[in-house]
Design a protein around this motif. Sequence first.
Motif, PDB file in Angstrom:
ATOM      1  N   ILE A   1      91.503   7.377  15.908  1.00  0.00           N
ATOM      2  CA  ILE A   1      91.560   8.585  15.092  1.00  0.00           C
ATOM      3  C   ILE A   1      90.141   9.124  14.934  1.00  0.00           C
ATOM      4  O   ILE A   1      89.236   8.396  14.526  1.00  0.00           O
ATOM      5  N   LEU A   2      89.972  10.386  15.287  1.00  0.00           N
ATOM      6  CA  LEU A   2      88.699  11.076  15.082  1.00  0.00           C
ATOM      7  C   LEU A   2      88.814  11.824  13.760  1.00  0.00           C
ATOM      8  O   LEU A   2      89.599  12.748  13.632  1.00  0.00           O
ATOM      9  N   LEU A   3      88.053  11.392  12.750  1.00  0.00           N
ATOM     10  CA  LEU A   3      88.073  12.028  11.433  1.00  0.00           C
ATOM     11  C   LEU A   3      86.949  13.037  11.333  1.00  0.00           C
ATOM     12  O   LEU A   3      85.785  12.707  11.565  1.00  0.00           O
TER      13      LEU A   3
ATOM     14  N   VAL B   1      87.749   6.143  14.062  1.00  0.00           N
ATOM     15  CA  VAL B   1      88.351   4.877  13.652  1.00  0.00           C
ATOM     16  C   VAL B   1      89.087   4.360  14.888  1.00  0.00           C
ATOM     17  O   VAL B   1      90.163   4.855  15.222  1.00  0.00           O
ATOM     18  N   PRO B   2      88.480   3.386  15.588  1.00  0.00           N
ATOM     19  CA  PRO B   2      89.029   2.965  16.880  1.00  0.00           C
ATOM     20  C   PRO B   2      90.053   1.831  16.759  1.00  0.00           C
ATOM     21  O   PRO B   2      90.093   1.103  15.772  1.00  0.00           O
ATOM     22  N   GLY B   3      90.870   1.721  17.797  1.00  0.00           N
ATOM     23  CA  GLY B   3      91.712   0.548  17.987  1.00  0.00           C
ATOM     24  C   GLY B   3      92.765   0.302  16.937  1.00  0.00           C
ATOM     25  O   GLY B   3      92.926  -0.834  16.501  1.00  0.00           O
TER      26      GLY B   3
ATOM     27  N   LEU C   1      92.481   4.539   5.579  1.00  0.00           N
ATOM     28  CA  LEU C   1      91.663   5.724   5.822  1.00  0.00           C
ATOM     29  C   LEU C   1      91.210   6.405   4.534  1.00  0.00           C
ATOM     30  O   LEU C   1      90.599   7.469   4.575  1.00  0.00           O
ATOM     31  N   TYR C   2      91.490   5.805   3.365  1.00  0.00           N
ATOM     32  CA  TYR C   2      91.113   6.349   2.053  1.00  0.00           C
ATOM     33  C   TYR C   2      91.702   7.732   1.809  1.00  0.00           C
ATOM     34  O   TYR C   2      91.033   8.616   1.276  1.00  0.00           O
ATOM     35  N   LEU C   3      92.964   7.925   2.227  1.00  0.00           N
ATOM     36  CA  LEU C   3      93.617   9.224   2.091  1.00  0.00           C
ATOM     37  C   LEU C   3      94.541   9.256   0.878  1.00  0.00           C
ATOM     38  O   LEU C   3      95.161   8.254   0.525  1.00  0.00           O
TER      39      LEU C   3
ATOM     40  N   LEU D   1      93.876  10.283  19.010  1.00  0.00           N
ATOM     41  CA  LEU D   1      93.412  10.036  20.369  1.00  0.00           C
ATOM     42  C   LEU D   1      94.181   8.831  20.899  1.00  0.00           C
ATOM     43  O   LEU D   1      94.054   7.727  20.380  1.00  0.00           O
ATOM     44  N   GLU D   2      95.017   9.047  21.905  1.00  0.00           N
ATOM     45  CA  GLU D   2      95.812   7.942  22.466  1.00  0.00           C
ATOM     46  C   GLU D   2      95.013   7.181  23.495  1.00  0.00           C
ATOM     47  O   GLU D   2      94.181   7.753  24.185  1.00  0.00           O
TER      48      GLU D   2
END
Length: 83
Positions: free
Chosen positions: A17-19, A29-31, A44-46, A81-82
Motif C-alpha cells: 500500500i502506497l500511503l 507499507v510493503p508485504g 494503518l492507524y485509520l 499495489l499488487e
Amino acid sequence: MDLKEQLLTEGYNQIDILLVREGEDQTTVPGITLHKVTDLEYKLYLDPETITYHLDEEHPYFQGDQKVETGEMKQVKGYILEW
C-alpha cells in the motif's frame, strides 16, 4: 464491510500500500498478506468510519483519516499495489 474484507472481495490477497498523506511525504507499507492481517485499519492507524473505497479506478485506492505521530488526524489516500 471493513478494509480487509473489501480488498479480499475485490480479489486482492498480497499487496503493498502506497500511503499519500495530505501535505506530507508518501510511505509504502510493503508485504501485506491480507488473510494474515486481523485489523488492517488499526495497522494503518485509520479511522474506520472515514474510509471510502475507489477500487474500480485504473489505480485503485481507498481514502480516509489517519492518526499521525502528533495525535491529529490527516486525510490519506492508500493506493493498492499488487505483487
